[in-house]
Design an enzyme around this catalytic site. Structure first.
Site, PDB file in Angstrom:
ATOM      1  N   ARG A   1       0.834  -1.210   0.000  1.00  0.00           N
ATOM      2  CA  ARG A   1       0.000   0.000   0.000  1.00  0.00           C
ATOM      3  C   ARG A   1       0.868   1.259   0.000  1.00  0.00           C
ATOM      4  O   ARG A   1       0.482   2.288  -0.555  1.00  0.00           O
ATOM      5  CB  ARG A   1      -0.963   0.007   1.186  1.00  0.00           C
ATOM      6  CG  ARG A   1      -0.298  -0.127   2.536  1.00  0.00           C
ATOM      7  CD  ARG A   1      -1.309  -0.137   3.663  1.00  0.00           C
ATOM      8  NE  ARG A   1      -0.692  -0.470   4.937  1.00  0.00           N
ATOM      9  CZ  ARG A   1      -1.109  -0.036   6.115  1.00  0.00           C
ATOM     10  NH1 ARG A   1      -2.149   0.784   6.184  1.00  0.00           N
ATOM     11  NH2 ARG A   1      -0.522  -0.411   7.221  1.00  0.00           N
TER      12      ARG A   1
ATOM     13  N   GLU B   1     -18.845   4.853  -0.066  1.00  0.00           N
ATOM     14  CA  GLU B   1     -18.085   4.307  -1.198  1.00  0.00           C
ATOM     15  C   GLU B   1     -18.853   4.365  -2.513  1.00  0.00           C
ATOM     16  O   GLU B   1     -18.256   4.597  -3.578  1.00  0.00           O
ATOM     17  CB  GLU B   1     -17.672   2.862  -0.895  1.00  0.00           C
ATOM     18  CG  GLU B   1     -16.678   2.714   0.235  1.00  0.00           C
ATOM     19  CD  GLU B   1     -17.316   2.681   1.624  1.00  0.00           C
ATOM     20  OE1 GLU B   1     -16.573   2.505   2.620  1.00  0.00           O
ATOM     21  OE2 GLU B   1     -18.557   2.825   1.707  1.00  0.00           O
TER      22      GLU B   1
END
Length: 317
Positions: A13, A61
Site C-alpha cells: 500500500r 463508497e
C-alpha cells in the site's frame, strides 16, 4: 538457479502511495478520492501537496465511485482508495453501471486485500474480489507483489485508458523487484527458468513461489516461476509456452480458488494446451482473525504448500 534478494520488507500500500505522490507532481489531471481511509491507503502526501485535487468522500463508497465516474467526463484521471472489500463488494453495482458499462477511465485502488489484512477478520478479508472484477467487461485487473511493483503499476495505470482494478495489501512483505522498474500491463514476468514444473503466482504469493523454487531445487525439481501481475488481460502466450516446456502447472494466489488467477490459467490451458494443474489458494471459505503469518500458514498460502502441490503435480505428468 537464479535467486532474488529481499531489499527490505515494505507494505505494498505504501508503494501505491509513493506512485500516487509522483503522479500528483507529474500529471495535473490525476485526482484522488478516498472513503475515510486516507492514512491506511497512504494518500496523505498527495492530499497535502494537492488539496484541490483530493476529495474526502467519507464512508460513502458508492458516492465515491459515482463522483469518480463523473470526473472522467471532464478529462480527469480519478484514483479511488479504500479497502478491497469496500472497493468491490460494497459498490459492485456502481462499478458495473457507472464505470465498466460506461467505459469510464476510473482507477479503483484497493488496499488490505486478501487474508493478510489480518486481525480485522472475515468481514474485511475479501477473497473473491479478483473474480468479481475480472468478470466485468473491459476491466483490467492487477495484483502486485511488492512495494516497487505496486509503485510502478500505479504510474502505469494512469497512462492506460479505461477502468482498472489495482489490488494490494496491508502487511510488510519482501521487496525484491527492481526499483523504478518498468511495468507492462498484460505481460507476465519470468523470474526463474525451469524445466520440471511451472509455478504461476500473483501478489504476496510471488515471493513464496521463489522460496518454493529454492526448496524444490534442493529436492532435484527444476521450477519455472512466473509473476502474473495482470490477471486480466492474462498473458496467455506466456502461460501456454511455459506449460509446453514443463508439462505441469501450479498456480498460487491469496484468493479463493474459485474466480481467481488459477481459474483463468485453467481456462487458458483447457482451450490451448490441456495440462495437469494444482491450486494454492483458499478453498471456498471465509477467513478469520489472526496475524497475517498465522493465517497464511493455516490456509496453506506459503512456500511449503507450493512445494507440496508442485511435487503432486509433477507426479501426475
Amino acid at each position: 538457479m537464479k535467486t532474488y534478494t529481499n531489499t527490505g520488507n515494505k507494505d505494498t500500500r505504501s508503494g501505491f502511495g509513493a506512485g500516487l505522490t509522483q503522479l500528483g507532481k507529474e500529471n495535473d489531471n490525476v485526482v484522488a478520492l478516498c472513503a475515510d481511509l486516507t492514512g491506511s491507503l497512504k494518500m496523505d502526501e498527495f492530499k497535502a501537496n494537492h488539496p484541490e485535487r483530493f476529495f474526502q468522500v467519507g464512508i460513502a463508497e458508492a458516492n465515491m465511485i459515482g463522483i469518480a465516474a463523473g470526473l472522467t467526463i471532464g478529462g480527469k484521471v480519478p484514483f479511488t482508495g479504500t479497502f478491497a472489500n469496500f472497493s468491490t463488494g460494497r459498490v459492485y453495482d456502481q462499478i458495473r453501471q457507472s464505470v465498466a458499462y460506461s467505459g469510464k477511465n476510473v482507477k479503483i485502488c484497493a488496499s488490505h486485500a486478501g487474508i493478510t489484512l489480518g486481525e480485522d477478520g472475515a468481514t474485511h478479508q475479501i477473497l473473491e474480489d479478483i473474480g468479481l472484477m475480472k468478470m466485468l467487461p473491459g476491466m483490467t485487473v492487477i495484483n502486485t507483489c511488492d512495494f516497487n511493483q505496486t509503485k510502478a503499476a500505479t504510474l502505469a495505470i494512469a497512462a492506460h485508458e479505461g477502468p482498472v482494478y489495482l489490488r494490494f495489501g496491508r502487511p510488510k512483505v519482501p521487496n525484491f523487484t527492481p526499483e523504478n522498474g518498468t511495468f507492462e500491463l498484460g505481460k507476465a514476468v519470468h523470474l526463474i527458468e525451469g524445466s520440471d514444473v511451472t509455478i504461476i503466482a500473483t501478489g504476496h504469493l510471488v515471493w513464496e513461489a521463489l522460496e518454493a523454487a529454492k526448496i524444490l531445487h534442493d529436492k532435484g525439481i527444476s521450477a519455472e516461476v512466473i509473476n502474473i501481475h495482470t490477471i486480466k488481460p492474462l498473458d496467455e502466450e506466456a502461460v501456454v509456452a511455459s506449460a509446453k516446456k514443463t508439462g505441469c502447472v501450479v498456480t498460487a494466489e491469496e484468493h479463493n480458488f474459485l474466480g481467481g488467477l488459477g481459474e483463468s490459467v485453467a481456462r487458458t490451458l483447457a482451450l490451448h494446451y490441456p495440462t495437469p494443474q494444482e491450486f494454492v489458494a483458499t478453498n471456498d471459505t471465509f477467513g478469520e482473525s489472526g496475524t497475517p503469518a498465522q493465517l497464511m500458514d493455516k490456509y496453506g498460502l506459503n512456500a511449503e504448500a507450493i512445494v507440496s502441490k508442485a511435487r503432486k503435480v509433477v507426479a501426475r505428468k
